[in-house]
Design a protein around this motif. Structure first.
Motif, short mmCIF file in Angstrom:
data_model
loop_
_atom_site.label_atom_id
_atom_site.label_comp_id
_atom_site.label_asym_id
_atom_site.label_seq_id
_atom_site.Cartn_x
_atom_site.Cartn_y
_atom_site.Cartn_z
N TYR A 1 0.85 -1.19 0.00
CA TYR A 1 0.00 0.00 0.00
C TYR A 1 0.89 1.24 0.00
CZ TYR A 1 -4.06 -2.93 0.76
OH TYR A 1 -5.05 -3.87 0.60
N LEU A 2 0.43 2.25 -0.72
CA LEU A 2 1.31 3.36 -1.09
C LEU A 2 0.94 4.69 -0.45
CD1 LEU A 2 1.28 2.60 -4.93
CD2 LEU A 2 3.05 1.90 -3.32
N GLY A 3 1.96 5.43 -0.07
CA GLY A 3 1.81 6.84 0.25
C GLY A 3 1.24 7.18 1.60
N LYS A 4 0.95 8.45 1.72
CA LYS A 4 0.48 9.02 2.98
C LYS A 4 -0.80 8.37 3.49
CE LYS A 4 -0.88 13.58 4.81
NZ LYS A 4 -0.99 15.02 4.47
N TYR A 5 -1.70 8.01 2.56
CA TYR A 5 -2.99 7.44 2.96
C TYR A 5 -3.08 5.94 2.69
CZ TYR A 5 -4.14 12.40 3.09
OH TYR A 5 -4.15 13.75 3.37
N GLN A 6 -1.97 5.35 2.24
CA GLN A 6 -1.87 3.90 2.05
C GLN A 6 -2.96 3.35 1.10
OE1 GLN A 6 0.84 1.71 3.97
NE2 GLN A 6 1.38 3.66 3.03
N PHE A 7 -2.89 3.77 -0.13
CA PHE A 7 -3.82 3.29 -1.15
C PHE A 7 -3.27 2.03 -1.82
CE2 PHE A 7 -5.55 7.64 -1.03
CZ PHE A 7 -6.91 7.35 -1.04
N GLY A 8 -4.18 1.11 -2.13
CA GLY A 8 -3.84 -0.05 -2.93
C GLY A 8 -3.94 0.26 -4.41
N GLY B 1 -5.54 -1.31 -6.75
CA GLY B 1 -6.91 -1.42 -7.26
C GLY B 1 -7.71 -0.16 -7.03
N THR B 2 -7.59 0.43 -5.85
CA THR B 2 -8.32 1.67 -5.55
C THR B 2 -7.80 2.82 -6.40
OG1 THR B 2 -8.69 0.94 -3.27
CG2 THR B 2 -8.98 3.28 -3.72
N LEU B 3 -6.50 2.88 -6.61
CA LEU B 3 -5.94 3.94 -7.45
C LEU B 3 -6.48 3.86 -8.88
CD1 LEU B 3 -2.18 4.00 -6.34
CD2 LEU B 3 -4.00 5.61 -5.72
N GLN B 4 -6.61 2.66 -9.38
CA GLN B 4 -7.15 2.50 -10.73
C GLN B 4 -8.59 2.96 -10.83
OE1 GLN B 4 -6.33 -1.62 -11.57
NE2 GLN B 4 -4.20 -1.23 -12.16
N LEU B 5 -9.36 2.74 -9.75
CA LEU B 5 -10.73 3.24 -9.73
C LEU B 5 -10.78 4.76 -9.81
CD1 LEU B 5 -12.38 0.98 -6.98
CD2 LEU B 5 -12.83 0.91 -9.44
N MET B 6 -9.73 5.41 -9.26
CA MET B 6 -9.66 6.87 -9.29
C MET B 6 -9.10 7.40 -10.61
SD MET B 6 -10.81 7.64 -6.24
CE MET B 6 -11.82 6.18 -6.46
N GLY B 7 -8.60 6.48 -11.45
CA GLY B 7 -8.01 6.90 -12.71
C GLY B 7 -6.51 7.08 -12.66
N VAL B 8 -5.85 6.49 -11.64
CA VAL B 8 -4.39 6.60 -11.50
C VAL B 8 -3.79 5.23 -11.80
CG1 VAL B 8 -2.49 7.08 -9.93
CG2 VAL B 8 -4.58 8.44 -9.80
N TYR B 9 -2.91 5.15 -12.79
CA TYR B 9 -2.35 3.86 -13.22
C TYR B 9 -0.83 3.79 -13.08
CZ TYR B 9 -7.01 3.46 -15.20
OH TYR B 9 -8.38 3.42 -15.35
N ASN B 10 -0.21 4.88 -12.68
CA ASN B 10 1.25 4.91 -12.52
C ASN B 10 1.58 5.02 -11.04
OD1 ASN B 10 4.02 5.64 -12.40
ND2 ASN B 10 3.91 6.44 -14.49
N ALA B 11 1.95 3.90 -10.43
CA ALA B 11 2.20 3.87 -9.00
C ALA B 11 3.42 4.71 -8.62
CB ALA B 11 2.39 2.43 -8.53
N THR B 12 4.43 4.71 -9.46
CA THR B 12 5.65 5.48 -9.16
C THR B 12 5.36 6.97 -9.16
OG1 THR B 12 7.03 3.76 -10.16
CG2 THR B 12 8.01 5.94 -9.88
N ARG B 13 4.61 7.41 -10.14
CA ARG B 13 4.24 8.82 -10.19
C ARG B 13 3.39 9.19 -8.96
NH1 ARG B 13 -0.68 11.50 -13.39
NH2 ARG B 13 -0.42 13.61 -12.59
N PHE B 14 2.45 8.33 -8.62
CA PHE B 14 1.60 8.58 -7.46
C PHE B 14 2.43 8.72 -6.19
CE2 PHE B 14 -0.62 6.77 -3.77
CZ PHE B 14 -1.71 7.63 -3.68
N LEU B 15 3.37 7.81 -5.99
CA LEU B 15 4.16 7.79 -4.76
C LEU B 15 5.04 9.02 -4.64
CD1 LEU B 15 4.67 5.99 -2.29
CD2 LEU B 15 6.56 4.94 -3.54
N ASN B 16 5.40 9.62 -5.76
CA ASN B 16 6.31 10.77 -5.73
C ASN B 16 5.61 12.10 -5.97
OD1 ASN B 16 9.26 9.67 -5.55
ND2 ASN B 16 8.23 8.29 -6.97
N ASP B 17 4.29 12.10 -5.87
CA ASP B 17 3.53 13.33 -6.13
C ASP B 17 2.55 13.58 -4.97
OD1 ASP B 17 1.97 15.41 -7.07
OD2 ASP B 17 1.82 14.61 -9.11
#
Length: 213
Positions: free
Chosen positions: A92-99, A101-117
């Motif tokens: 699970y990633l980041g400040k709010y610990q998203f999985g 699958g949940t990120l994809q539901l939000m329209g986010v498909y790049n985990a590396t970009r998400f973790l660094n933004d």
């Protein structure tokens, strides 16, 4: 004769004391060579102190009241201690610990970009809260104010629990009056989140059906 002695003796004493004081004030102090420090020295405390006690550092979450900002920061502290750049043992990633699958539901498909933004993480969190609020739109007004398993139900508690275990599981928990409960991999269940995050003002977030970034 005695009269002159009485007059001059005090003057002589004053002159002698004054001369000593002048010499003491002006005398140069010389530090012996053996006492001079000419190079860095090793610090012995507390490393070599045998009775030194272990110091425990306690980190506390920021106190921001019961506003929405207070809600999200308290939740983030519980999830990751507010660290945008962390990944837990389950991925699970980041400040709010998203999985993922949940990120994809939000329209986010790049985990590396998400973790660094960090800005993107904040946007995803708010979008996910809006999505969960839509899924639970009928249950929130029905159950807020009631007590389930000894805990008063609030809107913020419901949304925090949905962040933990998913809105569908929270819906089952509410509609079975606590008979259905689930825990995450670390043993935290829905009831604990409903209790821990009760009383925050989350009215700022409007329910949205299938929101995307």
């Amino acid at each position: 004769m005695r009269k002159w002695i009485r007059v001059f003796c005090p003057l002589i004493m004053i002159f002698i004391l004054a001369s000593y004081g002048f010499k003491i004030a002006t005398k140069e102090v010389v530090v012996p060579e053996g006492l001079k420090v000419n190079e860095p020295t090793e610090v012995l405390f507390p490393k070599n102190r045998t009775n030194a006690k272990k110091v425990t550092v306690v980190t506390m979450p920021p106190f921001l009241g019961t506003s929405f900002v207070g809600f999200k920061e308290a939740l983030a502290f519980k999830e990751s201690q507010g660290d945008y750049f962390t990944t837990n043992t389950l991925g699970y990633l980041g400040k709010y610990q998203f999985g993922i699958g949940t990120l994809q539901l939000m329209g986010v498909y790049n985990a590396t970009r998400f973790l660094n933004d960090p800005a993107l993480q904040e946007e995803v969190f708010q979008t996910n809260i809006a999505r969960n609020k839509w899924i639970l739109r009928k249950d929130i007004p029905k159950f807020v104010g009631k007590r389930i398993n000894g805990v008063e139900v609030t809107e913020s508690g419901i949304l925090a629990a949905a962040h933990l275990s998913g809105a569908g599981n929270v819906k089952k928990y509410l509609r079975t009056y606590g008979r259905f409960d689930v825990s995450d991999a670390y043993g935290t269940n829905i009831r604990k989140y409903i209790r821990k995050f009760s009383g925050f003002d989350v009215s700022f977030i409007e329910a949205q059906k299938n929101p995307k970034l």
